[in-house]
Write a protein that holds these residues in place. Structure first.
Motif, PDB file in Angstrom:
ATOM      1  N   THR A  29      34.455  20.820 -19.886  1.00 14.64           N
ATOM      2  CA  THR A  29      33.399  19.970 -19.337  1.00 14.64           C
ATOM      3  C   THR A  29      32.034  20.621 -19.568  1.00 14.64           C
ATOM      4  O   THR A  29      31.892  21.843 -19.454  1.00 14.64           O
ATOM      5  N   PHE A  30      31.049  19.794 -19.898  1.00 16.88           N
ATOM      6  CA  PHE A  30      29.685  20.282 -20.158  1.00 16.88           C
ATOM      7  C   PHE A  30      28.736  19.665 -19.133  1.00 16.88           C
ATOM      8  O   PHE A  30      28.733  18.449 -18.939  1.00 16.88           O
ATOM      9  N   MET A  31      27.933  20.499 -18.462  1.00 14.73           N
ATOM     10  CA  MET A  31      27.029  20.028 -17.412  1.00 14.73           C
ATOM     11  C   MET A  31      25.611  20.515 -17.697  1.00 14.73           C
ATOM     12  O   MET A  31      25.409  21.676 -18.090  1.00 14.73           O
ATOM     13  N   THR A  32      24.634  19.628 -17.492  1.00 10.93           N
ATOM     14  CA  THR A  32      23.228  19.994 -17.647  1.00 10.93           C
ATOM     15  C   THR A  32      22.429  19.511 -16.439  1.00 10.93           C
ATOM     16  O   THR A  32      22.842  18.596 -15.725  1.00 10.93           O
ATOM     17  N   TRP A  33      21.286  20.135 -16.228  1.00  9.73           N
ATOM     18  CA  TRP A  33      20.318  19.690 -15.227  1.00  9.73           C
ATOM     19  C   TRP A  33      19.018  19.366 -15.948  1.00  9.73           C
ATOM     20  O   TRP A  33      18.474  20.184 -16.686  1.00  9.73           O
ATOM     21  N   THR A  34      18.524  18.149 -15.745  1.00 12.73           N
ATOM     22  CA  THR A  34      17.230  17.725 -16.287  1.00 12.73           C
ATOM     23  C   THR A  34      16.269  17.589 -15.126  1.00 12.73           C
ATOM     24  O   THR A  34      16.441  16.730 -14.260  1.00 12.73           O
ATOM     25  N   GLY A  35      15.273  18.445 -15.075  1.00  7.44           N
ATOM     26  CA  GLY A  35      14.344  18.452 -13.955  1.00  7.44           C
ATOM     27  C   GLY A  35      13.297  17.364 -14.053  1.00  7.44           C
ATOM     28  O   GLY A  35      13.162  16.670 -15.070  1.00  7.44           O
ATOM     29  N   GLY A  36      12.538  17.226 -12.977  1.00  5.14           N
ATOM     30  CA  GLY A  36      11.463  16.249 -12.962  1.00  5.14           C
ATOM     31  C   GLY A  36      10.382  16.549 -13.978  1.00  5.14           C
ATOM     32  O   GLY A  36       9.590  15.665 -14.324  1.00  5.14           O
ATOM     33  N   ASN A  37      10.328  17.802 -14.472  1.00  2.64           N
ATOM     34  CA  ASN A  37       9.354  18.158 -15.512  1.00  2.64           C
ATOM     35  C   ASN A  37       9.860  17.851 -16.911  1.00  2.64           C
ATOM     36  O   ASN A  37       9.200  18.154 -17.901  1.00  2.64           O
ATOM     37  N   ASP A  39      12.506  19.168 -18.431  1.00  6.02           N
ATOM     38  CA  ASP A  39      13.229  20.272 -19.054  1.00  6.02           C
ATOM     39  C   ASP A  39      14.719  20.126 -18.785  1.00  6.02           C
ATOM     40  O   ASP A  39      15.152  19.990 -17.636  1.00  6.02           O
ATOM     41  N   THR A  40      15.542  20.152 -19.845  1.00  4.90           N
ATOM     42  CA  THR A  40      16.985  20.053 -19.717  1.00  4.90           C
ATOM     43  C   THR A  40      17.602  21.439 -19.907  1.00  4.90           C
ATOM     44  O   THR A  40      17.399  22.083 -20.941  1.00  4.90           O
ATOM     45  N   ILE A  41      18.357  21.894 -18.898  1.00  9.03           N
ATOM     46  CA  ILE A  41      18.919  23.239 -18.894  1.00  9.03           C
ATOM     47  C   ILE A  41      20.439  23.151 -18.803  1.00  9.03           C
ATOM     48  O   ILE A  41      20.964  22.539 -17.864  1.00  9.03           O
ATOM     49  N   PRO A  42      21.179  23.735 -19.736  1.00  8.93           N
ATOM     50  CA  PRO A  42      22.651  23.751 -19.634  1.00  8.93           C
ATOM     51  C   PRO A  42      23.090  24.591 -18.438  1.00  8.93           C
ATOM     52  O   PRO A  42      22.639  25.729 -18.260  1.00  8.93           O
ATOM     53  N   ALA A  54      20.102  35.162 -22.471  1.00 12.21           N
ATOM     54  CA  ALA A  54      20.424  34.863 -21.072  1.00 12.21           C
ATOM     55  C   ALA A  54      21.089  33.497 -21.012  1.00 12.21           C
ATOM     56  O   ALA A  54      20.871  32.639 -21.873  1.00 12.21           O
ATOM     57  N   GLY A  55      21.899  33.286 -19.988  1.00 15.68           N
ATOM     58  CA  GLY A  55      22.592  32.014 -19.834  1.00 15.68           C
ATOM     59  C   GLY A  55      22.904  31.714 -18.384  1.00 15.68           C
ATOM     60  O   GLY A  55      22.787  32.582 -17.512  1.00 15.68           O
ATOM     61  N   ILE A  56      23.296  30.480 -18.124  1.00 14.41           N
ATOM     62  CA  ILE A  56      23.678  30.027 -16.783  1.00 14.41           C
ATOM     63  C   ILE A  56      25.088  29.466 -16.856  1.00 14.41           C
ATOM     64  O   ILE A  56      25.435  28.765 -17.814  1.00 14.41           O
ATOM     65  N   ALA A  57      25.891  29.761 -15.851  1.00 14.55           N
ATOM     66  CA  ALA A  57      27.245  29.229 -15.779  1.00 14.55           C
ATOM     67  C   ALA A  57      27.514  28.728 -14.363  1.00 14.55           C
ATOM     68  O   ALA A  57      27.013  29.299 -13.392  1.00 14.55           O
ATOM     69  N   VAL A  58      28.294  27.647 -14.267  1.00 16.88           N
ATOM     70  CA  VAL A  58      28.734  27.152 -12.961  1.00 16.88           C
ATOM     71  C   VAL A  58      29.915  28.001 -12.514  1.00 16.88           C
ATOM     72  O   VAL A  58      30.922  28.119 -13.223  1.00 16.88           O
ATOM     73  N   THR A  59      29.800  28.600 -11.344  1.00 19.44           N
ATOM     74  CA  THR A  59      30.869  29.425 -10.800  1.00 19.44           C
ATOM     75  C   THR A  59      31.832  28.557  -9.991  1.00 19.44           C
ATOM     76  O   THR A  59      31.550  27.374  -9.755  1.00 19.44           O
ATOM     77  N   PRO A  60      32.977  29.093  -9.570  1.00 17.46           N
ATOM     78  CA  PRO A  60      33.974  28.262  -8.880  1.00 17.46           C
ATOM     79  C   PRO A  60      33.446  27.588  -7.612  1.00 17.46           C
ATOM     80  O   PRO A  60      32.497  28.040  -6.985  1.00 17.46           O
ATOM     81  N   LEU A 112      14.721  33.028 -17.698  1.00 19.15           N
ATOM     82  CA  LEU A 112      15.593  31.879 -17.471  1.00 19.15           C
ATOM     83  C   LEU A 112      15.570  31.456 -16.014  1.00 19.15           C
ATOM     84  O   LEU A 112      15.570  30.257 -15.698  1.00 19.15           O
ATOM     85  N   HIS A 113      15.518  32.418 -15.112  1.00 19.61           N
ATOM     86  CA  HIS A 113      15.422  32.107 -13.686  1.00 19.61           C
ATOM     87  C   HIS A 113      14.171  31.301 -13.374  1.00 19.61           C
ATOM     88  O   HIS A 113      14.213  30.274 -12.691  1.00 19.61           O
ATOM     89  N   ASN A 114      13.034  31.724 -13.882  1.00 23.76           N
ATOM     90  CA  ASN A 114      11.771  31.031 -13.609  1.00 23.76           C
ATOM     91  C   ASN A 114      11.759  29.633 -14.232  1.00 23.76           C
ATOM     92  O   ASN A 114      11.186  28.690 -13.674  1.00 23.76           O
ATOM     93  N   ARG A 115      12.366  29.511 -15.400  1.00 27.08           N
ATOM     94  CA  ARG A 115      12.477  28.186 -16.031  1.00 27.08           C
ATOM     95  C   ARG A 115      13.299  27.237 -15.151  1.00 27.08           C
ATOM     96  O   ARG A 115      12.922  26.079 -14.951  1.00 27.08           O
ATOM     97  N   LEU A 116      14.400  27.735 -14.608  1.00 25.23           N
ATOM     98  CA  LEU A 116      15.225  26.911 -13.729  1.00 25.23           C
ATOM     99  C   LEU A 116      14.474  26.545 -12.453  1.00 25.23           C
ATOM    100  O   LEU A 116      14.496  25.384 -12.020  1.00 25.23           O
ATOM    101  N   VAL A 117      13.804  27.495 -11.847  1.00 24.38           N
ATOM    102  CA  VAL A 117      13.080  27.237 -10.605  1.00 24.38           C
ATOM    103  C   VAL A 117      12.009  26.174 -10.797  1.00 24.38           C
ATOM    104  O   VAL A 117      11.832  25.282  -9.962  1.00 24.38           O
ATOM    105  N   ARG A 118      11.261  26.253 -11.899  1.00 28.59           N
ATOM    106  CA  ARG A 118      10.215  25.258 -12.160  1.00 28.59           C
ATOM    107  C   ARG A 118      10.814  23.856 -12.311  1.00 28.59           C
ATOM    108  O   ARG A 118      10.228  22.872 -11.875  1.00 28.59           O
ATOM    109  N   SER A 119      11.992  23.772 -12.928  1.00 28.90           N
ATOM    110  CA  SER A 119      12.612  22.460 -13.112  1.00 28.90           C
ATOM    111  C   SER A 119      13.171  21.897 -11.814  1.00 28.90           C
ATOM    112  O   SER A 119      13.388  20.692 -11.703  1.00 28.90           O
ATOM    113  N   LEU A 120      13.420  22.758 -10.826  1.00 26.69           N
ATOM    114  CA  LEU A 120      13.999  22.307  -9.559  1.00 26.69           C
ATOM    115  C   LEU A 120      12.957  21.737  -8.593  1.00 26.69           C
ATOM    116  O   LEU A 120      13.339  21.080  -7.614  1.00 26.69           O
TER     117      LEU A 120
END
Length: 335
Positions: A29-37, A39-42, A54-60, A112-120
């Motif tokens: 399964t492939f999951m992404t988050w597209t923020g209000g700005n 930016d689409t982040i896997p 750097a990368g992001i993974a969904v944990t259990p 990568l952390h700051n990129r995710l935070v801005r998109s949230l």
């Protein structure tokens, strides 16, 4: 008392049976988050840092990706057991997605952390969680970030090159939407059908089904809605048409414009039945609600088979009536 049984034995005399089912190979399964700005982040990326620094993974244990919760209304019965059911509705949906951010060094991790935070940032507007299952079908949920990225300076909460969050999102609309829109056309001329152009409010849509029908006999067409729940269509009507009528024969609900209301050649009327919008407008944004008959209903397509009839007077080669909708589902895997 335990019951002695064998999974491969049948009592009809055929004896022992061998399993005949062959497991189906299924991609991840492939999951992404597209923020209000925008930016689409896997979120199911590479945390081994072999393909990127750097990368992001969904944990259990992600939660809230299945069916929505429901609010049941009932009346208590005096002097009797139980209650009397009144209504049911799906409530807003909260989704929890635990993620791990990992980089080869502190710099790549923080970038990568700051990129995710801005998109949230929920002030930027709604975003989309998009999930593509192994069958290649993608569905998305519109939501906003609520909590989880506050941070915890603990041994389990992160480290020099790793950060762990349990992100919480809230969806006002609890249903998952397909990333493939559906389209049906009523017209006379073969060249009248044109591709529907998706608007900026939805990510990565493209027409999947285009069907055509003339306005005769009876302008009747079968629309198979592959949604789990009802879908609210958008209609666009252009060209010459008098007294436009849109009828869902299956449910018996009808939308009617006044008999003397004429859509001239080169003009377009947009009828949006979606909850929270419910509008009838001209191409220039003029409100055409007064041109609608009082007994009209901005109806929806029910799940499954719908017989839809479009009728209008004075149609010609420029007339085109388009039904467009996006299927909705109970879960990210459909359902």
């Amino acid at each position: 008392m335990p019951i002695p049984a064998r999974y491969d034995y049948t009592p009809d005399g055929s004896g022992v049976t061998a399993p005949s089912y062959a497991p189906v190979s299924w991609p991840l399964t492939f999951m992404t988050w597209t923020g209000g700005n925008g930016d689409t982040i896997p979120l199911t990326g590479d945390v081994t840092c072999r393909s990127a620094p750097a990368g992001i993974a969904v944990t259990p244990s992600p939660a809230g990706l299945g069916m929505p919760t429901y609010d049941l209304k009932n009346d208590q019965l005096p002097n009797m057991d139980g209650g009397l059911f009144r209504s049911v509705r799906a409530t807003t949906r909260d989704i929890t997605i635990p993620v791990l951010i990992r980089g080869v060094d502190r710099v790549s991790t923080l970038q990568l952390h700051n990129r995710l935070v801005r998109s949230l940032d929920p002030h930027r507007g709604s975003g989309w969680i998009t999930v593509a299952e192994g069958d290649g079908i993608a569905r998305h949920l519109e939501c906003r970030y609520v909590s989880g990225a506050e941070g915890a300076e603990s041994q389990d909460g992160g480290g020099f090159t790793r950060i762990k969050y349990a992100l919480v999102f809230r969806a006002m609309d609890p249903y998952w939407y397909s990333n493939a829109e559906r389209q049906h056309d009523w017209h006379i001329a073969k060249g009248a059908a044109r591709p529907f152009l998706s608007n900026k409010d939805y990510p990565a849509f493209f027409p999947m089904r285009v069907s055509s029908s003339s306005f005769s006999p009876d302008g009747l067409m079968q629309v198979d809605n592959d949604s789990s729940v009802g879908s609210w269509p958008i209609w666009t009507c252009s060209g010459h048409a008098e007294g436009l009528t849109l009828e869902n024969v299956t449910t018996g609900k009808t939308f009617r414009m006044l008999d003397d209301f004429i859509i001239q050649s080169g003009q377009t009327v947009r009828i949006d039945t979606r909850p929270g919008i419910k509008s009838v407008t001209a191409a220039d944004g003029a409100n055409l609600w007064p041109q609608m008959k009082a007994d009209s209903t901005l109806w929806r397509l029910e799940s499954g088979r719908n017989l839809v009839r479009v009728t209008a007077g004075g149609t010609n080669a420029t007339t085109l009536v388009r039904l467009h909708y996006v299927p909705r589902y109970l879960s990210y895997v459909g359902g």
